[in-house]
Scaffold this motif. Structure first.
Motif, PDB file in Angstrom:
ATOM      1  N   VAL A  67       0.840  -1.206   0.000  1.00 23.95           N
ATOM      2  CA  VAL A  67       0.000   0.000   0.000  1.00 23.95           C
ATOM      3  C   VAL A  67       0.875   1.255   0.000  1.00 23.95           C
ATOM      4  N   ILE A  68       1.969   1.213   0.853  1.00 24.11           N
ATOM      5  CA  ILE A  68       2.864   2.385   0.915  1.00 24.11           C
ATOM      6  C   ILE A  68       3.504   2.645  -0.455  1.00 24.11           C
ATOM      7  N   ALA A  69       3.936   1.523  -1.075  1.00 26.21           N
ATOM      8  CA  ALA A  69       4.557   1.675  -2.402  1.00 26.21           C
ATOM      9  C   ALA A  69       3.558   2.285  -3.385  1.00 26.21           C
ATOM     10  N   GLU A  70       2.295   1.773  -3.304  1.00 26.91           N
ATOM     11  CA  GLU A  70       1.261   2.311  -4.208  1.00 26.91           C
ATOM     12  C   GLU A  70       1.034   3.792  -3.939  1.00 26.91           C
ATOM     13  N   ARG A  71       0.944   4.118  -2.586  1.00 28.30           N
ATOM     14  CA  ARG A  71       0.747   5.529  -2.194  1.00 28.30           C
ATOM     15  C   ARG A  71       1.852   6.415  -2.775  1.00 28.30           C
ATOM     16  N   GLU A  72       3.097   5.873  -2.612  1.00 28.98           N
ATOM     17  CA  GLU A  72       4.221   6.684  -3.101  1.00 28.98           C
ATOM     18  C   GLU A  72       4.094   6.934  -4.587  1.00 28.98           C
ATOM     19  N   GLN A  73       3.658   5.856  -5.298  1.00 32.36           N
ATOM     20  CA  GLN A  73       3.486   6.019  -6.753  1.00 32.36           C
ATOM     21  C   GLN A  73       2.415   7.065  -7.039  1.00 32.36           C
ATOM     22  N   VAL A  74       1.281   6.949  -6.241  1.00 34.30           N
ATOM     23  CA  VAL A  74       0.184   7.902  -6.444  1.00 34.30           C
ATOM     24  C   VAL A  74       0.665   9.317  -6.146  1.00 34.30           C
ATOM     25  N   GLU A  75       1.475   9.439  -5.035  1.00 38.89           N
ATOM     26  CA  GLU A  75       1.968  10.769  -4.678  1.00 38.89           C
ATOM     27  C   GLU A  75       2.833  11.363  -5.785  1.00 38.89           C
ATOM     28  N   VAL A  76       3.700  10.496  -6.342  1.00 36.39           N
ATOM     29  CA  VAL A  76       4.562  10.966  -7.435  1.00 36.39           C
ATOM     30  C   VAL A  76       3.679  11.410  -8.606  1.00 36.39           C
ATOM     31  N   ALA A  77       2.663  10.547  -8.905  1.00 35.25           N
ATOM     32  CA  ALA A  77       1.766  10.884 -10.027  1.00 35.25           C
ATOM     33  C   ALA A  77       1.032  12.194  -9.742  1.00 35.25           C
ATOM     34  N   LEU A  78       0.591  12.332  -8.452  1.00 33.66           N
ATOM     35  CA  LEU A  78      -0.136  13.561  -8.078  1.00 33.66           C
ATOM     36  C   LEU A  78       0.738  14.789  -8.210  1.00 33.66           C
ATOM     37  N   LEU A  79       1.996  14.611  -7.744  1.00 33.94           N
ATOM     38  CA  LEU A  79       2.929  15.733  -7.822  1.00 33.94           C
ATOM     39  C   LEU A  79       3.140  16.141  -9.274  1.00 33.94           C
ATOM     40  N   GLN A  80       3.300  15.090 -10.127  1.00 34.98           N
ATOM     41  CA  GLN A  80       3.510  15.397 -11.545  1.00 34.98           C
ATOM     42  C   GLN A  80       2.286  16.112 -12.103  1.00 34.98           C
ATOM     43  N   ALA A  81       1.069  15.559 -11.685  1.00 38.67           N
ATOM     44  CA  ALA A  81      -0.179  16.161 -12.183  1.00 38.67           C
ATOM     45  C   ALA A  81      -0.281  17.604 -11.701  1.00 38.67           C
ATOM     46  N   LYS A  82       0.127  17.817 -10.397  1.00 36.09           N
ATOM     47  CA  LYS A  82       0.042  19.170  -9.827  1.00 36.09           C
ATOM     48  C   LYS A  82       0.976  20.115 -10.589  1.00 36.09           C
ATOM     49  N   GLU A  83       2.210  19.603 -10.846  1.00 34.37           N
ATOM     50  CA  GLU A  83       3.156  20.452 -11.564  1.00 34.37           C
ATOM     51  C   GLU A  83       2.640  20.771 -12.956  1.00 34.37           C
ATOM     52  N   ALA A  84       2.047  19.710 -13.596  1.00 31.67           N
ATOM     53  CA  ALA A  84       1.509  19.925 -14.948  1.00 31.67           C
ATOM     54  C   ALA A  84       0.374  20.940 -14.897  1.00 31.67           C
ATOM     55  N   ALA A  85      -0.488  20.788 -13.843  1.00 28.70           N
ATOM     56  CA  ALA A  85      -1.625  21.706 -13.718  1.00 28.70           C
ATOM     57  C   ALA A  85      -1.132  23.126 -13.476  1.00 28.70           C
ATOM     58  N   GLU A  86      -0.073  23.233 -12.618  1.00 24.93           N
ATOM     59  CA  GLU A  86       0.455  24.579 -12.341  1.00 24.93           C
ATOM     60  C   GLU A  86       1.048  25.210 -13.592  1.00 24.93           C
ATOM     61  N   ALA A  87       1.744  24.336 -14.349  1.00 26.61           N
ATOM     62  CA  ALA A  87       2.330  24.851 -15.592  1.00 26.61           C
ATOM     63  C   ALA A  87       1.211  25.300 -16.528  1.00 26.61           C
TER      64      ALA A  87
END
Ligand code: ADP
Length: 572
Positions: free
Chosen positions: A170-190
């Protein structure tokens, strides 16, 4: 008594000994019979030749039936061999032997007994059987308990290991989701940044012609009021209203994109609230339809002056007031202000159409209107409240609303008296309400240099200022501006910011650092709203396009007053 002869004495002694022997044997027999352990005796072949009563009590066989049988016969099959080895007399093992063995009870049940045996003389064996059944059973129960415990511990350990593995997964999945979220957030900010830049550019492109439309329409309306047929005059009024509405929408969208991009800066200044409220009331007054609606003011007399961003506060109050007027046909729109601790509460109450409870929270969302019909009936974009709420938050405040359909609404803005975060407050150097009154008594032919790449702006300023006695000289670029400054030595300069060749900020800096030009007052006139930078670079004031004739004249007369007092000061 006659003395006994020796034979009689012998007989008596013998008799006495026999009696003592019998008594001793009886005592031992009683002792043996009352013991709780079985006492046995076997002949050399291991067959029973003596048993006490405990044998019957422990194993249930009658003693008479048991004597003559090998003791091993009463053992369970599994232990019989060991039993034989112990009970058959052995010369090699004269010491005592001890072993826990299983016997078969007369009723068939297994009974655990501890056998102690010793080979005595004449090749016989004697021993005892001690009942350890209970002890054995307890031990077995204990063992069973231990075994069960061990099984459970193992089950738990396995379950824990599985849970652990699951958690790691679950932690590994969360980390993946967090990375994906961060990327999505950065993309959204851009994306937001790109959108904001696009909007800022587009707004500028749209605002330039809009400003020209508004300026020219106003000019024609003022100049030709007498000669135009009233229908044409009305048509011009409609053009002006639509153009102003469109400009307001463009400004709203730009504000919103700035808020989204986090690019709104707060510039706190110190100012009294009541004149600001008066200005806002003055602004919305023309939108009141007919006699049936009254605009009222209830401001506490002892209000402290505020230290906050005046322009943002102004924008919020204007939005609340214009909504109240827009949605109210009869009755009153009342603006009140009072102190509440370290905050000021500004309430705009109306007796208008009201808002149904489910829509109350949603009206603060972008582009949201209570129902689609509202737009058609009352106009508007659904952006005002959203922007106002953003601004209120930036000022450290909130906007709340109470409303009853058919009765009216009250929007309350609560802001701190002193804006807490951000740069230190500076004294308000904006216009006071008094200065807003147009002053037409300007000095004879003062030269105002207008540096702007938009010829419409130059034209409109010339038309508007000439009437008040100013001579307007235009310069379409920074380069031309520099040349005309030298040529005309103007009384004041208006300076655009967004120019193709050279940025207006750079030009402002140059003019204010150059000895020959630094005393010429410069009014920044642009769609870019950055008063702080303008003041920091030495501008006299910063006005927004479209040019407001009265405001421009008031600013120019303020320049006249300031330079007059400076000259007087120098002469003293
Ligand atoms: P706009 O007024 O441009 O539509 P706003 O964001 O200012 O946008 O307001 C959103 C909606 O909230 C309005 O369309 C209207 O339905 C409702 N509203 C706002 N103020 C009032 C009011 N004073 N009375 C009734 N409805 C209001």
């Amino acid at each position: 008594m006659p003395p006994l002869d020796s034979s009689e004495l012998q007989l008596q002694i013998q008799h006495r000994l026999i009696e003592e022997l019998a008594a001793s044997e009886k005592r031992y027999r009683e002792l043996v019979e009352h013991l709780r352990e079985v006492i046995f005796e076997c002949n050399g072949a291991g067959s029973l030749i003596f048993l006490n009563q405990a044998w019957v009590e422990i194993l249930g066989y009658p003693i008479a039936d048991s004597l003559g049988h090998p003791i091993a016969e009463f053992l369970c099959e599994e232990d019989r061999e060991a039993g034989v080895a112990l009970t058959v007399a052995q010369e090699k093992f004269p010491g005592q032997e001890q072993k826990e063995l299983r016997f078969r009870h007369h009723n068939g049940e297994v009974v655990w007994l501890e056998l102690s045996v010793r080979t005595v003389d004449n090749g016989r064996t004697v021993g005892s059987l001690y009942n350890i059944n209970e002890r054995k059973q307890a031990r077995e129960e204990l063992q069973k308990g231990y075994d069960q415990l061990e099984v459970r511990v193992q089950e738990r350990t396995t379950a824990l290991r599985e849970t652990n593995q699951h958690l790691q997964h679950v932690i590994a999945e969360r980390e993946q989701v967090e990375v994906a979220l961060l990327q999505a957030k950065e993309a959204a900010e851009a994306a937001t940044r790109t959108k904001s830049e696009f909007l800022a550019k587009m707004s500028h492109e749209l605002r330039t012609p809009m400003n020209a439309i508004i300026g020219f329409t106003r000019l024609i309306m003022r100049r030709c009021k007498e000669i135009l047929p009233s229908k044409q005059y009305d048509n011009l009024e409609k053009i002006l209203i639509s153009a102003e509405r469109l400009l307001a929408l463009i400004n709203d969208i730009l504000d919103l994109s700035k808020v989204e991009a986090g690019r709104i800066e707060i510039h706190p200044v110190n100012f009294p609230l009541e004149p600001l409220i008066d200005t806002c009331l003055h602004t919305v007054e023309p939108t009141v339809k007919g006699e049936k609606l009254q605009l009222l003011k209830e401001v506490d007399t002892d209000l402290p002056s505020l230290t906050t961003d005046k322009d943002r506060l102004h924008q919020i109050v204007i939005n609340l007031l214009s909504n109240a007027v827009k949605f109210t046909e009869n009755g009153a729109v009342t603006i009140s202000a009072k102190r509440h601790g370290e905050e000021i509460m500004i309430a705009v109450a109306d007796t208008g159409i009201g808002i149904p409870a489910p829509a109350l929270e949603r009206i603060f969302e972008e582009f949201h209107q209570v129902d689609g019909g509202t737009t058609r009936q009352y106009g508007g974009t659904g952006l005002g409240l959203s922007i106002s709420r953003h601004f209120a938050r930036l000022l450290g405040g909130v906007i709340t609303v109470q409303s009853t359909p058919g009765v009216g609404s009250t929007f309350t803005l609560t802001v701190p008296i002193s804006y807490r975060i951000g740069p230190p407050a500076t004294q308000d150097i904006h216009l006071s309400s008094e200065d807003n009154v147009a002053t037409e008594t300007a000095a004879d032919q003062k030269v105002v240099l207008v540096i702007d790449d938009d010829p419409n702006v130059i034209y409109l300023l010339r038309e508007n200022l000439a009437e008040a006695g100013y001579r307007v000289i235009g310069a379409a670029s920074a380069e031309e501006g520099r040349q005309k400054v030298r040529e005309f030595g103007p009384f004041a300069i208006t300076l655009d910011i967004l120019m193709p060749q050279q940025d207006g900020w750079q030009m402002l800096h140059e003019l204010k650092t150059e000895v020959t030009t630094r005393d010429i007052p410069i009014i920044v006139l642009s769609v870019v709203d950055n008063k702080e930078l303008a003041y920091r670079l030495g501008a006299f004031d910063c006005l927004l396009k479209p040019v407001d004739r009265d405001l421009m004249l008031a600013t120019l007369s303020r320049i006249t007053r300031t330079s007059a007092s400076r000259t007087a000061g120098a002469l003293q």
